[in-house]
Write a protein that holds these residues in place. Sequence first.
Motif, PDB file in Angstrom:
ATOM      1  N   ILE A  72       0.820  -1.210   0.000  1.00 32.32           N
ATOM      2  CA  ILE A  72       0.000   0.000   0.000  1.00 32.32           C
ATOM      3  C   ILE A  72       0.854   1.261   0.000  1.00 32.32           C
ATOM      4  N   ILE A  73       0.468   2.227  -0.842  1.00 36.48           N
ATOM      5  CA  ILE A  73       1.017   3.581  -0.752  1.00 36.48           C
ATOM      6  C   ILE A  73       0.232   4.298   0.336  1.00 36.48           C
ATOM      7  N   GLN A  74       0.852   4.445   1.506  1.00 38.96           N
ATOM      8  CA  GLN A  74       0.156   5.059   2.628  1.00 38.96           C
ATOM      9  C   GLN A  74       0.124   6.582   2.502  1.00 38.96           C
ATOM     10  N   LYS A  75       1.269   7.151   2.124  1.00 42.03           N
ATOM     11  CA  LYS A  75       1.348   8.603   1.961  1.00 42.03           C
ATOM     12  C   LYS A  75       2.218   8.940   0.757  1.00 42.03           C
ATOM     13  N   LEU A  76       1.850  10.016   0.084  1.00 42.98           N
ATOM     14  CA  LEU A  76       2.624  10.534  -1.037  1.00 42.98           C
ATOM     15  C   LEU A  76       2.613  12.056  -0.893  1.00 42.98           C
ATOM     16  N   LEU A  77       3.712  12.582  -0.396  1.00 48.18           N
ATOM     17  CA  LEU A  77       3.790  14.007  -0.069  1.00 48.18           C
ATOM     18  C   LEU A  77       4.493  14.765  -1.184  1.00 48.18           C
ATOM     19  N   VAL A  78       3.793  15.750  -1.736  1.00 46.08           N
ATOM     20  CA  VAL A  78       4.391  16.637  -2.738  1.00 46.08           C
ATOM     21  C   VAL A  78       4.151  18.079  -2.297  1.00 46.08           C
ATOM     22  N   LYS A  79       4.951  18.998  -2.826  1.00 47.91           N
ATOM     23  CA  LYS A  79       4.857  20.395  -2.399  1.00 47.91           C
ATOM     24  C   LYS A  79       3.858  21.166  -3.267  1.00 47.91           C
ATOM     25  N   ASP A  80       3.043  21.993  -2.586  1.00 42.04           N
ATOM     26  CA  ASP A  80       2.091  22.818  -3.317  1.00 42.04           C
ATOM     27  C   ASP A  80       2.744  24.134  -3.735  1.00 42.04           C
ATOM     28  N   LYS A  81       1.951  25.058  -4.270  1.00 45.09           N
ATOM     29  CA  LYS A  81       2.497  26.309  -4.804  1.00 45.09           C
ATOM     30  C   LYS A  81       3.087  27.209  -3.735  1.00 45.09           C
ATOM     31  N   GLU A  82       2.751  26.926  -2.466  1.00 44.85           N
ATOM     32  CA  GLU A  82       3.309  27.704  -1.358  1.00 44.85           C
ATOM     33  C   GLU A  82       4.485  26.995  -0.704  1.00 44.85           C
ATOM     34  N   GLY A  83       4.874  25.853  -1.268  1.00 46.43           N
ATOM     35  CA  GLY A  83       6.001  25.110  -0.720  1.00 46.43           C
ATOM     36  C   GLY A  83       5.642  24.190   0.431  1.00 46.43           C
ATOM     37  N   LYS A  84       4.350  24.063   0.733  1.00 50.42           N
ATOM     38  CA  LYS A  84       3.907  23.189   1.816  1.00 50.42           C
ATOM     39  C   LYS A  84       3.692  21.775   1.282  1.00 50.42           C
ATOM     40  N   SER A  85       3.991  20.784   2.130  1.00 50.09           N
ATOM     41  CA  SER A  85       3.805  19.387   1.735  1.00 50.09           C
ATOM     42  C   SER A  85       2.339  18.998   1.833  1.00 50.09           C
ATOM     43  N   VAL A  86       1.841  18.400   0.778  1.00 51.82           N
ATOM     44  CA  VAL A  86       0.452  17.933   0.720  1.00 51.82           C
ATOM     45  C   VAL A  86       0.467  16.429   0.472  1.00 51.82           C
TER      46      VAL A  86
END
Length: 301
Positions: free
Chosen positions: A21-35
């Motif tokens: 399972i992919i539990q989490k996949l964190l990427v940065k939004d336009k403000e540099g915050k991880s989503v």
Amino acid sequence: MKQVTISTPFITMIVLDYGAIIQKLLVKDKEGKSVNVVVGFNSPDKYLEDTKSLGACVGRYAGRISNGKFELDRETYHLHQKDGVHLHGGKEGFGKKYWTIEEVHQGRQPFVKLSYQSKHLEEGYPGNLKVNVTYKLINNQLHIIHEASTDRTTVVNLTNHSYFRLDDANQINEYNLKLNCKKVVEMYANKLPTGEIISIDLTPFDFLTEKPIENTRLDNAYVINPKTEVAAKVSSEKSGISMEVSTNQPGLVVYTPLDFPAICFETQNYPDAPNQKNFPNCKLRPGEIYSNKSKFVFDLL
């Protein structure tokens, strides 16, 4: 239950040995915050009760098979079914199994490789099937490679079942969606294929031109245009995150559940291909390697 974390400067990914399972996949939004762009649980144990295949590797055959059976080399194989429908590999598909973590690489292009051995007649399917799934990060890209081999002829259709949510909003209506698919697999009301491939012209499922999803809810097996590299693109103006999907598979099941905001892009063969002679081949014979290579590219608008 084991967790593995791999990351690049763009993406951080947490994978479980349960269900691959992919539990989490964190990427940065336009403000540099991880989503976290996949729907899931903070506690791994919660996945033991999950009924929606959140982030899981689905198999031995992803999607639906009609009448809970298929014929292969003049022999009929009976599968678990409910109301005449076999779904996502059966009562306990690959998403409910503990996988073996074969290799973890934390270098410049980090990856985790997991394996599962599906025994002959598990869930009714013939053949001892050795399955590998590799999750690899290359800069802003997630590569998912499913591979399988068998000791006797069987049918295989593997996919990842992540539900994507690109922002913290409680709806996906404002997401922009583009699907490079001119046709879909025609379905009966129970979502089993009729065997026909039909045009999306003049239907709500036409996303050839990028447009907001709005109130359209999808559970469709799209036929990917073989001349296109990118099968799908979805984006959120709120987060500024966009995602492109490409694959070597002929089909893309796009699914938006009714009970929570998210969208699935299941790269795979067509549903019920074991029973539909005019659908792409889903048979795997000894000496052959099944390979589903799919890529998810994240960027900012």
